[in-house]
Enzyme design. Structure first.
Site, short mmCIF file in Angstrom:
data_model
loop_
_atom_site.label_atom_id
_atom_site.label_comp_id
_atom_site.label_asym_id
_atom_site.label_seq_id
_atom_site.Cartn_x
_atom_site.Cartn_y
_atom_site.Cartn_z
N CYS A 103 0.81 -1.23 0.00
CA CYS A 103 0.00 0.00 0.00
C CYS A 103 0.85 1.29 0.00
CB CYS A 103 -0.98 -0.05 1.18
SG CYS A 103 -2.35 1.09 0.96
N ARG A 123 -12.44 6.57 0.00
CA ARG A 123 -11.43 5.54 0.20
C ARG A 123 -11.93 4.19 -0.32
NH1 ARG A 123 -7.32 7.21 3.09
NH2 ARG A 123 -6.55 5.11 3.50
N HIS A 131 -3.34 -5.52 2.46
CA HIS A 131 -2.94 -5.66 3.86
C HIS A 131 -3.54 -6.97 4.36
CE1 HIS A 131 -1.65 -1.44 4.54
NE2 HIS A 131 -2.67 -1.07 3.81
N1 GLN Z 1 -1.96 6.83 2.73
C1 GLN Z 1 -2.15 6.01 1.59
C2 GLN Z 1 -3.56 6.08 1.03
O1 GLN Z 1 -4.47 6.39 1.74
C3 GLN Z 1 -1.75 4.57 1.90
C4 GLN Z 1 -2.66 3.92 2.91
C5 GLN Z 1 -2.23 2.54 3.33
O2 GLN Z 1 -1.04 2.21 3.35
N2 GLN Z 1 -3.19 1.73 3.70
O3 GLN Z 1 -3.76 5.84 -0.13
#
Ligand code: GLN
Length: 244
Positions: free
Chosen positions: A95, A129, A195
């Site tokens: 990520c 998101r 993840h």
């Molecule tokens: N900050 C980054 C995003 O929101 C990565 C997030 C993460 O590693 N889960 O895209």
């Protein structure tokens, strides 16, 4: 099979979301079970690393604020890291780390963080998101050809012509929710949004990364299968749940 397995774990204090540390545990445990001497080298910003001792690099995800804190230090690793990755050293980047391995990551607030350019990808902020379970069909030579995990990211990642996708999305959003791709693959660098932790429930990917690290030492025999592989049962259970 002897050999050695030294994992460089980058920024464990700053970049460790949703159990990413479990990837390092899975890799080292699977190597230990096979009697391969294994060490985890943790490196935070500003610290030294004994690069010639490194066999695989791992870096987890992070919030935008954490990514911006380590971004300059990460760029400073280029002279040591880039030639080794070009020479086939494996790296797994989750990520936020996947985003910083690309050309550039623009955060939700518009800050442009230049990446190392190891992967030919770039990441822009998106609407809302992408959060939830993910199942992909991977392009990697592993069986089963599925990867399972959990995504939570604001960035949307796009592949340039030199990066191959890591997989085709079967469930979830993946890189950008539009082109159907998840992650990226270039030489033996694996970038992914998954993840979870990823490797405890994708043991076939853990073993592929381990076998790449051993191959670079001239040890190309296949890894001994493990007597009990409960991790693969976890993988199968998640696939069955996703199919419902
Ligand atoms: N900050 C980054 C995003 O929101 C990565 C997030 C993460 O590693 N889960 O895209």
């Amino acid at each position: 099979m002897a050999g050695r397995f030294n994992i460089l774990y980058l920024y464990p204090e700053h970049m460790n979301l949703y159990g990413d540390r479990g990837n390092v545990l899975a890799l080292s445990q699977r190597a230990c079970w096979r009697g391969i001497p294994t060490t985890v080298i943790r490196r935070e910003p500003g610290e030294d690393a004994e690069w010639d001792a490194v066999d695989l690099v791992f870096m987890g995800g992070g919030e935008d604020s954490h990514q911006s804190r380590i971004a300059d230090d990460f760029l400073s690793l280029g002279p040591e890291l880039l030639p080794r990755l070009a020479d086939g050293m494996p790296m797994l980047a989750i990520c936020g780390a996947f985003q910083l391995l690309g050309q550039c990551y623009t955060t939700a607030s518009g800050q442009k963080l230049p990446g190392l350019g190891v992967l030919d990808v770039w990441t822009e902020p998106g609407q809302g998101r992408a959060i939830g379970d993910v199942v992909t069909e991977t392009t990697l030579p592993i069986q089963p050809a599925t990867l399972v995990g959990f995504e939570n990211h604001g960035g949307r990642t796009y592949l340039g012509s030199s990066a191959k996708p890591l997989g085709k999305v079967r469930l979830g959003r993946g890189n950008n929710g539009a082109d159907g791709w998840e992650g990226a693959l270039q030489t033996r660098v694996v970038g992914t949004y998954l993840h979870g932790s990823l490797l405890p429930k994708n043991p076939h990917l853990a073993d592929l990364l381990l076998s790449w690290a051993l191959e670079r030492q001239g040890l190309s025999q296949s890894l001994e299968p493990l007597a009990i592989d409960e991790e693969m049962s976890a993988h199968q259970a998640i696939l069955a749940r996703a199919r419902k």
